[in-house]
Design a protein around this motif. Structure first.
Motif: not given
Length: 179
Positions: A105-111, A132-142
């Motif tokens: 999250a810190a790498l994405w600019g979210i401290g 019911g939306k679909v996303f990649h694992h990294v997108q869910w984490q973001q």
């Protein structure tokens, strides 16, 4: 086929096999490249040259300083791998972010000053399961990182008020009140 020759002394394998000791005694630097079929087959070394090379290798493998660094400071913490589906997927019960989620999250600019609480994660999963939306694992984490940050900022850092709590009446009379 081209190849790099690592010695100035070159001889054919047949000539080398006739008198290897004589060939090595005549070699400058103690190294001979032995060729077979116009390509280096192997290198022959004198005992003195081999000793020099082994001593050089040992010297290079030793640290040039008596200061040693503790390896624990350079190892990445071993985190248990999170089993996630490949590609895009709908949110499911039991979904977990990676073990190093706070660093990502810190790498994405979210401290995030604190790790995600189980309540925050459960709320996030429940909301997106219903969508019911679909996303990649990294997108869910973001999405989780942004959601947690927004929720924490909207509360101003104060704990969330319990809507079921019954307030206590104030028994003091304000100054100047006539009643």
């Amino acid at each position: 086929m081209s190849s790099r020759i690592l010695s100035t002394n070159v001889i054919g394998i047949d000539d080398f096999m006739r008198d290897p000791a004589h060939v090595l005694s005549q070699a400058q630097g103690g190294t001979v490249a032995v060729f077979a079929h116009n390509a280096p087959a192997f290198y022959a070394l004198t005992p003195a040259r081999l000793a020099t090379l082994l001593e050089l290798e040992a010297r290079l493998s030793r640290p040039s300083s008596d200061v040693s660094l503790d390896a624990q400071f350079f190892e990445e913490p071993a985190a248990a791998p999170v089993n996630v589906p490949m590609g895009k997927f709908a949110m499911y019960a039991g979904w977990q972010p990676d073990a190093d989620f706070q660093r990502l999250a810190a790498l994405w600019g979210i401290g995030l000053s604190q790790p995600v609480t189980p309540e925050e994660l459960a709320s996030f999963v429940a909301y997106w399961q219903a969508e019911g939306k679909v996303f990649h694992h990294v997108q869910w984490q973001q999405k989780l990182a942004r959601s947690v940050l927004m929720n924490r900022n909207s509360q101003g850092g104060a704990p969330k008020r319990d809507v079921n709590a019954i307030s206590e009446p104030d028994n003091q009379i304000p100054p100047g009140f006539r009643g």
